[in-house]
Design a protein around this motif. Structure first.
Motif, mmCIF file in Angstrom:
data_model
loop_
_atom_site.group_PDB
_atom_site.id
_atom_site.type_symbol
_atom_site.label_atom_id
_atom_site.label_comp_id
_atom_site.label_asym_id
_atom_site.label_seq_id
_atom_site.Cartn_x
_atom_site.Cartn_y
_atom_site.Cartn_z
ATOM 1 N N ARG A 289 0.839 -1.204 0.000
ATOM 2 C CA ARG A 289 0.000 0.000 0.000
ATOM 3 C C ARG A 289 0.879 1.261 0.000
ATOM 4 N N LYS A 290 1.937 1.243 0.810
ATOM 5 C CA LYS A 290 2.841 2.391 0.883
ATOM 6 C C LYS A 290 3.484 2.654 -0.481
ATOM 7 N N VAL A 291 3.982 1.618 -1.131
ATOM 8 C CA VAL A 291 4.618 1.776 -2.442
ATOM 9 C C VAL A 291 3.604 2.238 -3.475
ATOM 10 N N PHE A 292 2.401 1.656 -3.465
ATOM 11 C CA PHE A 292 1.381 2.040 -4.439
ATOM 12 C C PHE A 292 0.930 3.492 -4.253
ATOM 13 N N LYS B 115 3.574 5.787 -5.708
ATOM 14 C CA LYS B 115 3.516 5.763 -7.179
ATOM 15 C C LYS B 115 2.233 6.386 -7.724
ATOM 16 N N GLY B 116 1.331 6.800 -6.838
ATOM 17 C CA GLY B 116 0.093 7.428 -7.268
ATOM 18 C C GLY B 116 -0.972 6.456 -7.720
ATOM 19 N N LEU B 117 -0.817 5.178 -7.401
ATOM 20 C CA LEU B 117 -1.792 4.177 -7.803
ATOM 21 C C LEU B 117 -2.937 4.037 -6.816
ATOM 22 N N LEU B 118 -2.740 4.486 -5.588
ATOM 23 C CA LEU B 118 -3.759 4.470 -4.541
ATOM 24 C C LEU B 118 -3.841 5.857 -3.918
ATOM 25 N N ASP B 119 -5.035 6.191 -3.439
ATOM 26 C CA ASP B 119 -5.217 7.492 -2.755
ATOM 27 C C ASP B 119 -4.812 7.395 -1.319
#
Length: 153
Positions: free
Chosen positions: A143-146, A149-153
């Motif tokens: 979740r932190k990496v995503f 990278k802007g893949l998760l809010d």
């Protein structure tokens, strides 16, 4: 933590004897014998502890008092570390969800099982965490990496 809290966590499978033994820096057998000396007996068919002692049930006894001074200090230090991590999360420090998970559990959400292969260096870090928290650690790390990278809010 009180005896009743410990026993409930074990019966609800939120904590294992092995994790409790690691917390107090003793063997699994030592934890089991301490619980037995309190007057409890494990019912393997129902997966619960039954009180079979003659004295009033010691549910309000602090579990820390069952161990020597060194074990008490280790358990209190680990508990204090968890409290520090929890309070640090409310401030603007660099402690994130992964740091908190490495020190204390988090509520579980609905999960879907998937199997993945891990490299040895990554697996060695995951294996440091108690069994019941491994999924949370992997989820928070991803979740932190995503999020970065802007893949998760």
């Amino acid at each position: 933590m009180l005896v009743k809290e410990i026993l409930n966590k074990i019966m609800l499978k939120e904590m294992t004897i092995k994790e409790l033994a690691a917390l107090y820096n003793v063997s699994d057998r030592t934890i089991q014998s301490k619980i037995k000396k309190l007057g409890y007996e494990w019912n393997s068919k129902k997966s619960i502890y039954n009180y079979v002692g003659e004295d009033p049930e010691p549910v309000d006894v602090d579990f820390n008092t069952l161990f020597g001074q060194t074990s008490k200090m280790l358990a209190e230090q680990k508990q204090t570390n968890s409290e520090i991590a929890a309070s640090a999360s409310t401030s603007t420090s660099k402690v994130d969800a992964i740091d908190l998970l490495l020190q204390s559990p988090k509520d579980r959400s609905k999960r879907v099982y998937r199997g993945f292969y891990f490299d040895d260096d990554v697996l060695s870090i995951i294996d440091r965490v108690p069994k019941s928290y491994k999924s949370e650690l992997v989820n928070e790390a991803l979740r932190k990496v995503f999020k970065e990278k802007g893949l998760l809010d």
